[in-house]
Design a protein around this motif. Sequence first.
Motif, PDB file in Angstrom:
ATOM      1  N   UNK A 129      70.579  27.202  73.807  1.00 44.76           N
ATOM      2  CA  UNK A 129      69.497  27.693  74.620  1.00 44.76           C
ATOM      3  C   UNK A 129      68.426  28.273  73.717  1.00 44.76           C
ATOM      4  N   UNK A 130      67.211  28.143  74.186  1.00 46.22           N
ATOM      5  CA  UNK A 130      66.107  28.604  73.345  1.00 46.22           C
ATOM      6  C   UNK A 130      65.259  29.685  73.980  1.00 46.22           C
ATOM      7  N   UNK A 131      65.382  29.888  75.313  1.00 46.52           N
ATOM      8  CA  UNK A 131      64.571  30.897  75.974  1.00 46.52           C
ATOM      9  C   UNK A 131      65.196  31.316  77.303  1.00 46.52           C
ATOM     10  N   UNK A 132      64.545  32.262  77.958  1.00 50.93           N
ATOM     11  CA  UNK A 132      65.059  32.802  79.216  1.00 50.93           C
ATOM     12  C   UNK A 132      65.146  31.741  80.315  1.00 50.93           C
ATOM     13  N   UNK A 133      64.189  30.850  80.385  1.00 49.13           N
ATOM     14  CA  UNK A 133      64.187  29.813  81.425  1.00 49.13           C
ATOM     15  C   UNK A 133      65.376  28.867  81.277  1.00 49.13           C
ATOM     16  N   UNK A 134      65.700  28.466  80.054  1.00 50.76           N
ATOM     17  CA  UNK A 134      66.841  27.569  79.874  1.00 50.76           C
ATOM     18  C   UNK A 134      68.157  28.306  80.114  1.00 50.76           C
ATOM     19  N   UNK A 135      68.225  29.582  79.786  1.00 49.28           N
ATOM     20  CA  UNK A 135      69.410  30.388  80.083  1.00 49.28           C
ATOM     21  C   UNK A 135      69.617  30.483  81.596  1.00 49.28           C
ATOM     22  N   UNK A 136      68.561  30.792  82.318  1.00 51.24           N
ATOM     23  CA  UNK A 136      68.629  30.893  83.777  1.00 51.24           C
ATOM     24  C   UNK A 136      69.058  29.561  84.391  1.00 51.24           C
ATOM     25  N   UNK A 137      68.525  28.463  83.906  1.00 51.26           N
ATOM     26  CA  UNK A 137      68.884  27.139  84.415  1.00 51.26           C
ATOM     27  C   UNK A 137      70.354  26.831  84.166  1.00 51.26           C
ATOM     28  N   UNK A 138      70.860  27.214  83.018  1.00 51.62           N
ATOM     29  CA  UNK A 138      72.264  26.989  82.684  1.00 51.62           C
ATOM     30  C   UNK A 138      73.167  27.742  83.665  1.00 51.62           C
ATOM     31  N   UNK A 139      72.860  29.019  83.909  1.00 53.38           N
ATOM     32  CA  UNK A 139      73.661  29.830  84.825  1.00 53.38           C
ATOM     33  C   UNK A 139      73.530  29.295  86.254  1.00 53.38           C
ATOM     34  N   UNK A 140      72.338  28.841  86.616  1.00 53.70           N
ATOM     35  CA  UNK A 140      72.113  28.257  87.944  1.00 53.70           C
ATOM     36  C   UNK A 140      73.014  27.030  88.150  1.00 53.70           C
ATOM     37  N   UNK A 141      73.076  26.164  87.175  1.00 55.82           N
ATOM     38  CA  UNK A 141      73.918  24.973  87.262  1.00 55.82           C
ATOM     39  C   UNK A 141      75.401  25.373  87.343  1.00 55.82           C
ATOM     40  N   UNK A 142      75.787  26.374  86.594  1.00 54.56           N
ATOM     41  CA  UNK A 142      77.171  26.859  86.624  1.00 54.56           C
ATOM     42  C   UNK A 142      77.531  27.338  88.034  1.00 54.56           C
ATOM     43  N   UNK A 143      76.669  28.161  88.633  1.00 54.95           N
ATOM     44  CA  UNK A 143      76.916  28.654  89.993  1.00 54.95           C
ATOM     45  C   UNK A 143      76.928  27.511  91.007  1.00 54.95           C
ATOM     46  N   UNK A 144      76.012  26.578  90.855  1.00 53.75           N
ATOM     47  CA  UNK A 144      75.976  25.426  91.770  1.00 53.75           C
ATOM     48  C   UNK A 144      77.260  24.621  91.677  1.00 53.75           C
ATOM     49  N   UNK A 145      77.760  24.434  90.470  1.00 52.23           N
ATOM     50  CA  UNK A 145      79.007  23.709  90.269  1.00 52.23           C
ATOM     51  C   UNK A 145      80.201  24.424  90.877  1.00 52.23           C
ATOM     52  N   UNK A 146      80.079  25.741  91.035  1.00 46.38           N
ATOM     53  CA  UNK A 146      81.149  26.524  91.646  1.00 46.38           C
ATOM     54  C   UNK A 146      81.045  26.529  93.172  1.00 46.38           C
ATOM     55  N   UNK A 147      80.084  25.776  93.702  1.00 46.70           N
ATOM     56  CA  UNK A 147      79.929  25.679  95.151  1.00 46.70           C
ATOM     57  C   UNK A 147      79.073  26.771  95.763  1.00 46.70           C
ATOM     58  N   UNK A 148      78.375  27.539  94.931  1.00 44.34           N
ATOM     59  CA  UNK A 148      77.492  28.601  95.422  1.00 44.34           C
ATOM     60  C   UNK A 148      76.071  28.061  95.549  1.00 44.34           C
ATOM     61  N   UNK A 149      75.210  28.825  96.175  1.00 41.16           N
ATOM     62  CA  UNK A 149      73.814  28.420  96.346  1.00 41.16           C
ATOM     63  C   UNK A 149      72.888  29.434  95.682  1.00 41.16           C
ATOM     64  N   UNK A 150      72.712  29.333  94.356  1.00 41.06           N
ATOM     65  CA  UNK A 150      71.836  30.279  93.666  1.00 41.06           C
ATOM     66  C   UNK A 150      70.370  30.050  94.019  1.00 41.06           C
TER      67      UNK A 150
END
Length: 104
Positions: free
Chosen positions: A1-22
């Motif tokens: 990761x290189x910045x806050x936006x890519x970090x947020x996107x990574x966590x968003x994808x993780x939550x989505x994969x867990x069946x949540x709706x970030x």
Amino acid sequence: MKDEASLRAYVQVYFSGAGLEPKVEQHNAHGRSDLEVSVGERHWVFEFKVSYDGKKEEETLSEGISQMKARHYEEQGDFKELKRVVLVYSIPSRQFVKWKLLTF
């Protein structure tokens, strides 16, 4: 990761994969939160900060805490349990190095 936006996107994808709706960048009258997600009766609000040099992590955490308090993220919502978390990610060490659960 290189910045806050890519970090947020990574966590968003993780939550989505867990069946949540970030939700990303939820707006209110004072600003917008980085990421929010509801899990059962809990509503989580996340503020991500990035430390690039690995030295000012505590200062970066304090900045995030101040920002979350000043912008009143999700105070207008009607949640049984509201959790607000500030996380500091270190680019050099490639991990979260500081975090704070806010209660106010």
